[in-house]
Design an enzyme around this catalytic site. Structure first.
Site, short mmCIF file in Angstrom:
data_model
loop_
_atom_site.label_atom_id
_atom_site.label_comp_id
_atom_site.label_asym_id
_atom_site.label_seq_id
_atom_site.Cartn_x
_atom_site.Cartn_y
_atom_site.Cartn_z
CG LEU A 88 0.81 -6.05 30.25
CD1 LEU A 88 0.35 -7.44 30.63
CD2 LEU A 88 0.03 -5.02 31.07
CG HIS A 94 -0.64 10.83 -11.04
ND1 HIS A 94 0.17 9.87 -11.59
CD2 HIS A 94 -0.14 12.03 -11.45
CE1 HIS A 94 1.13 10.46 -12.31
NE2 HIS A 94 0.95 11.77 -12.23
#
Lengths: 473, 473
Positions: free
Chosen positions: A43, A441
């Site tokens: 899987l 910033h």
């Protein structure tokens, strides 16, 4: 096919438990479907077990090693730095195991029936499933084909998975190759070339063509970075033969012969449809031999869908996942559709690459008169502070309408930043939509704003003289 | 004010060379203005020299140290890991110097006149500038006030910049505090608390209120992470007195006394307007004593603009930068406006935090009936692979219209990912806009899609049982 055989009845059967298949299974279950998922191996499919995840453990290991070597700049003092591949391999196995257990648990929690075996179509509504010496027949109302793909190996080359490896076996190497040749130009080729270069291999990339598959500006910068990192590049290589003798790989192309310790072949993938019986039941193929599907991932047989690498388009789990969810939603009666125009392409290289929308060349080919904005990370305060100044953000807009057409990033943060580009393209943004907001910033995010400002020669952190020159670095 | 004095004539004068001021100066120059920039200390202002950049060098150093300690998982073997603060301080000084030289070069390349000195208004069109024993008068056509702010220190507390430090002096410590108290709850307080904890300080956060300033879910998770990292938290602290005696800081609040080696006070900032002469010329202030500005950053005197920390709003360089560019554009006759609704807030903590738009509480207060989606990084394959599973992405939409209202991220990648949220908010995205695209795989970006899927209980990687529970982790 045996007439009158006993068949188990099922609603929706999905063949293949990779990211496409299991996402489809869970989404279908969420929408009330009764789902059976057939997987012949593990899987999670190639992606989780031998593809994306294992390669990303290697690239992450390389990234950590590179970063640890640079940490001294920040006052972090280490006596010696050694790299232990076996330990990383162990980490890889644990990661895979954990993720696979997670997927198994999710399927079970969503009541998805899991069957181990190889499935093939007997008719438009019946599948045979073989598992060891077991054989069962299932009748389904709807089916999804999600059987993925396998590495393409050119004639004359034979993979021994020890010294000549493909994209599955490269992640299983038990020692660092002394001299590694990488044949190919795709993102897996690039990721492995750069990772093993960091680990200490002498790496030569044998490009199958002239160039890497990204925007021209990124390709050029990649060439420079490769040279800087002592990765050799040879263009237009078509190998006629390669063989292993006494721990040496000999590679022949044209009149040339080169020798190394390892050859990694990364030349794309072929769809896994050979033994599926799709021709027998008349599922149409494209002229490149993929399964033909519509926007809802429906094949020419309306009750059978196909997703992921068996369909046209880039060999990417992100595509398979999107298609898987869409097919499941379509089966549940929703009007979902797939649109792959803005499918991102990423590479976990050092530094990473992320790209979405049209490249400059593609935009021109599509008839656009383009505006180009490009901003180097070296001019970004946060990139400078982190000591990760390599790369740039390039954006492309339509000169006439200012419509945003594409974003191409090379540099740290590329992958996380690209979703800004994806969402903006999806929402048909114009340059002003990306210029208006405030960017955090200090952050590399600010390079997006400055790339768009660069279109108008108004990037704050590019001096005016440079702005008059051609924006392509 | 001297009548008949000689005055130099200038077009646009900007007072303050921080990120707001220098961005304004360069944008104005780009638009053809003749610009004079006056700075009393260093170009780059608080942000570059003693604020954002120095604190981010510390957080980056902490991040590198943390990451180096974890690198062994990936096969990177180091004999010993030592942290050398002096070396990081040296790196910090070099970084600042380099960035400052960059800003100076950019100003010069844009022909911005640079003047060193303290400026104050003499009249609506004249400024006095003092520099040492020099004094000059400048007549201007337009001016921008960008003088920033200074740390707020409550009465009874005195900063000695050695053991009792503010947000400027915390980055200059020459040794790692043994026992550090952090007074405050803002992003700087959090960043420094976590960084010094990584460096080895015993850290106690003294919250000025009940909580951190983020969405409730992030605040709760932060509390858990602090506990896990052995950072103590004491709520509702109002210090009446603190003094230094024989290398010990004694802190008094209520009936309690605590002692440590260092106290860091991070209680916000006051605008630097005291000596500017703005009252003399009649520039209006808000009732919280900031300079009042309109959407174009114009003050009550139409030729004078104000940007950054002297105006209302969060103390963030990103705000100052946006305002600076806008004021410059307005001065050049453009119709640019500032809208701070979608100003992101970030913290470079371990792991980082990024937030934009409305928090759950704010959305409810605004009268929205909200839908909440939350997805844990622990369920993301790439976060797992990197060993960085902490945190989550939380998204908020309006139940009625599906309009996207806010995104709040705690976890590695938060800062780069937040621009996806910012741009989506700016473009008035609905949930479907963020659900439709394909996200790169494997990447933390996928958590955005799953957070939106979680709203409909359709996140693939959250098992159905958990989905029925309250989504708040």
């Amino acid at each position: 096919m045996v007439v009158g055989e006993l068949a188990y009845e099922r609603d929706l059967i999905i063949i293949g438990g990779g990211p496409g298949g299991y996402n489809a299974a869970i989404r279908a279950a969420q929408l009330g479907q009764s789902v059976t998922l057939i997987e012949r191996e593990e899987l999670g499919g190639v992606c989780l077990n031998i593809g994306c995840i294992p390669t990303k453990v290697l690239t992450e290991g390389a990234e950590k090693l590179r970063s640890t070597r640079k940490a001294a700049d920040f006052g972090i003092e280490t006596n010696s730095i050694e790299f232990n591949l076996a330990k990383l391999q162990n980490y890889k196995l644990n990661t895979i195991l954990q993720l696979r257990e997670g997927v198994t648990a999710l399927c079970k929690a969503n009541k998805v029936e899991l069957i181990k075996g190889s499935a093939f179509f007997l008719s438009e509504d019946r599948l045979g499933v073989e598992s060891g010496d077991h054989y069962e027949v299932y009748r389904f109302k709807q089916a999804i084909i999600a059987t993925g793909s396998s590495p393409k190996i050119p004639k004359g080359l034979k993979v021994d998975h020890v010294q000549i490896v493909d994209s599955w076996s490269i992640t299983k190497l038990s020692a660092i190759p002394e001299k590694l040749f990488v044949l190919g130009s795709d993102y897996i080729a690039l990721e492995m070339a750069m990772a093993f270069s960091v680990f200490g291999s002498a790496v030569t990339i044998l490009l199958d063509g002239e160039d890497f598959p990204f925007d021209q500006s990124i390709n050029m910068e990649l060439m420079r970075l490769m040279k800087k990192n002592k990765i050799k590049i040879i263009k237009n290589v078509s190998i006629s033969e390669a063989y292993v003798e006494q721990n040496t790989v000999s590679i022949y192309f044209g009149n040339e012969k080169m020798t190394g310790t390892h050859l990694f072949i990364s030349l794309g993938h072929s769809p896994n449809i050979e033994n599926l019986g799709i021709d027998r039941i008349g599922i149409k193929r494209t002229n490149r031999d993929f399964i033909e599907v519509n926007q809802q991932c429906r094949t020419s047989i309306p009750t059978i869908y196909a997703i992921g690498d068996v369909t046209e388009g880039p060999h990417l789990a992100s595509k398979a996942i999107k298609q898987g969810k869409t097919a499941a939603e379509a089966i549940a009666g929703l009007s979902s559709e797939v649109d792959l125009r803005f499918l991102p392409i990423i590479a976990q290289t050092t530094p990473p690459i992320a790209s979405v929308g049209l490249t400059e060349q593609e935009a021109i080919k599509h008839g656009y008169e383009v505006d180009i904005g490009q901003f180097p990370l070296s001019a970004n305060g946060f990139a400078g502070l982190r000591g990760e100044k390599e790369g740039f953000i390039k954006v492309i807009t339509d000169k006439k309408t200012s419509l945003f057409l594409g974003m191409h990033i090379l540099g740290y943060g590329a992958i996380e930043l690209i979703t800004s580009g994806i969402l903006s393209l999806e929402m048909a943004a114009r340059d002003e939509d990306l210029l208006f907001p405030a960017y955090p910033h200090p952050s590399v995010n600010e390079c997006i704003a400055e790339a768009f400002e660069a279109i108008k020669k108004q990037a704050i952190h590019i001096p005016p003289m440079m702005k008059r020159e051609k924006s392509n670095v």
